[in-house]
Scaffold this active site. Structure first.
Site, PDB file in Angstrom:
ATOM      1  N   ARG A   4      -2.267   2.866   2.148  1.00  0.00           N
ATOM      2  CA  ARG A   4      -2.592   3.936   1.212  1.00  0.00           C
ATOM      3  C   ARG A   4      -1.608   5.091   1.398  1.00  0.00           C
ATOM      4  NH1 ARG A   4      -7.309   2.084   3.669  1.00  0.00           N
ATOM      5  NH2 ARG A   4      -8.822   1.125   2.238  1.00  0.00           N
ATOM      6  N   LYS A   7      -9.463   4.713   6.555  1.00  0.00           N
ATOM      7  CA  LYS A   7     -10.698   5.379   6.170  1.00  0.00           C
ATOM      8  C   LYS A   7     -11.751   5.235   7.263  1.00  0.00           C
ATOM      9  CE  LYS A   7     -10.463   4.971   1.112  1.00  0.00           C
ATOM     10  NZ  LYS A   7     -11.123   4.409  -0.072  1.00  0.00           N
ATOM     11  N   HIS A  44      -0.257   4.601  -5.695  1.00  0.00           N
ATOM     12  CA  HIS A  44      -1.131   3.480  -5.352  1.00  0.00           C
ATOM     13  C   HIS A  44      -0.610   2.162  -5.935  1.00  0.00           C
ATOM     14  CE1 HIS A  44      -4.829   2.992  -3.157  1.00  0.00           C
ATOM     15  NE2 HIS A  44      -5.290   2.136  -4.051  1.00  0.00           N
ATOM     16  N   ARG A  83       0.714  -0.237  -3.444  1.00  0.00           N
ATOM     17  CA  ARG A  83      -0.336  -0.994  -2.751  1.00  0.00           C
ATOM     18  C   ARG A  83      -0.773  -2.188  -3.605  1.00  0.00           C
ATOM     19  NH1 ARG A  83      -4.109  -0.423   1.381  1.00  0.00           N
ATOM     20  NH2 ARG A  83      -6.323  -0.661   0.867  1.00  0.00           N
ATOM     21  N   HIS A 108      -9.324  -3.442   3.811  1.00  0.00           N
ATOM     22  CA  HIS A 108     -10.556  -3.460   3.026  1.00  0.00           C
ATOM     23  C   HIS A 108     -11.724  -3.904   3.905  1.00  0.00           C
ATOM     24  CE1 HIS A 108      -8.373  -3.968  -1.109  1.00  0.00           C
ATOM     25  NE2 HIS A 108      -8.525  -2.707  -0.771  1.00  0.00           N
ATOM     26  N   TYR A 160      -7.532  -8.468  -7.118  1.00  0.00           N
ATOM     27  CA  TYR A 160      -6.138  -8.867  -7.341  1.00  0.00           C
ATOM     28  C   TYR A 160      -6.018 -10.300  -7.835  1.00  0.00           C
ATOM     29  CZ  TYR A 160      -5.141  -4.553  -4.924  1.00  0.00           C
ATOM     30  OH  TYR A 160      -5.098  -3.228  -4.580  1.00  0.00           O
TER      31      TYR A 160
END
Length: 302
Positions: free
Chosen positions: A149, A173, A248, A251, A274, A283
């Site tokens: 990110r 995160k 983004h 990514r 993730h 995706y």
């Protein structure tokens, strides 16, 4: 509504200490919950325990009237469900009025990505004989080469980079960390930038302002998310590409290209950081289109 504010403060402490959420995430939660508090005032509801399932339906109707997107409404409902679930757990309330509220189905948007020819064009733009050109080249090589990110990229410290084995320690995160590999192109671009361009840019700072962030701006200070967007916009102008590129997209491109070349979903999930495979599966919509084109182009009975 004094107890309402007290309960909110308890919840914020829970998000900070137990969940280890970022300040940005916590601010979003608070904004969603305070929006419900405003609705309560309008409906003359004083205490949280007075809220019924019917009140939640009225609140959802109000959100639809404001013409919020399904994604925004889903986020608000999710925030409120978590808030009331916490209060039930702490025995402040006996039930969660949002437990039966169903989330609106989110629109499934196919991620935008760059084609290999477009990526190659971007990689050929930077003038790597000057400090900013070296910084720009290293930046796009890292973004595309790791799929991290933009916020993670901006927060890379020199100590997070291991040029010998070609990995970067990424602080993701919720305080989660992961090691992400990078290839020879990113390795060379980073090495040149660290040994040359970054040193030149840092010379513009006084001794007390020196720092260990990998990416710096033209003044030698820490490069921000906004700065990255500006860099990419400038590269697009130079490349004369008629694209609207947001950071983004690198990514998205990273994940799409890996899957197109045969990488398995679990590995891509781990590289992207993730928590849930469902986040990575978006995706597959792109890769299915890619496979369909190959089939139509090469199968004799297509």
């Amino acid at each position: 509504m004094d107890n309402v504010k007290i309960y909110l403060n308890f919840f914020v402490e829970y998000l900070q200490i137990e969940k280890n959420y970022s300040q940005y995430t916590i601010v979003s939660y608070v904004a969603d919950i305070e929006d419900l508090f405003s609705f309560m005032k309008e409906q003359a509801i004083i205490h949280l325990e007075e809220i019924t399932y019917n009140d939640t339906r009225l609140y959802l109707t109000e959100l639809h009237k404001r013409e919020y997107s399904r994604k925004t409404i889903s986020r608000k409902v999710s925030s409120l469900r978590s808030f009331f679930k916490f209060l039930v757990r702490e025995e402040k309330l006996s039930e969660n009025p949002f437990s039966l509220v169903s989330l609106p189905k989110r629109e499934q948007k196919i991620p935008q990505f760059l084609y290999e020819e477009e990526i190659e064009q971007l990689f050929s733009i930077s003038d790597c004989t000057n400090p900013l050109g070296q910084r720009n080249q290293a930046l796009i090589e890292v973004l595309y080469g790791t799929g991290i990110r933009v916020s993670e990229c901006c927060n890379i410290q020199l100590s997070d980079i291991d040029l010998y084995i070609g990995t970067v320690l990424v602080h993701g995160k919720g305080g989660k960390q992961r090691y992400v590999p990078f290839g020879s192109y990113a390795h060379d671009a980073i090495e040149i930038y660290i040994n040359d361009g970054r040193k030149s840019l840092l010379n513009k700072l006084s001794k007390q302002d020196q720092h260990s962030y990998l990416f710096v701006n033209h003044r030698g200070s820490h490069l921000t998310d906004r700065g990255v967007r500006h860099v990419l916009n400038e590269l697009i102008k130079k490349a004369s590409l008629t694209l609207h590129i947001h950071p983004h997209m690198f990514r998205h491109t990273f994940a799409t290209h890996l899957l197109n070349e045969g990488a398995d979903m679990r590995s891509v999930q781990e590289l992207l950081g993730h928590s849930h495979l469902s986040s990575t599966q978006v995706y597959t919509h792109v890769t299915k289109e890619h496979l369909k084109k190959i089939y139509l182009s090469h199968h004799p009975r297509a």
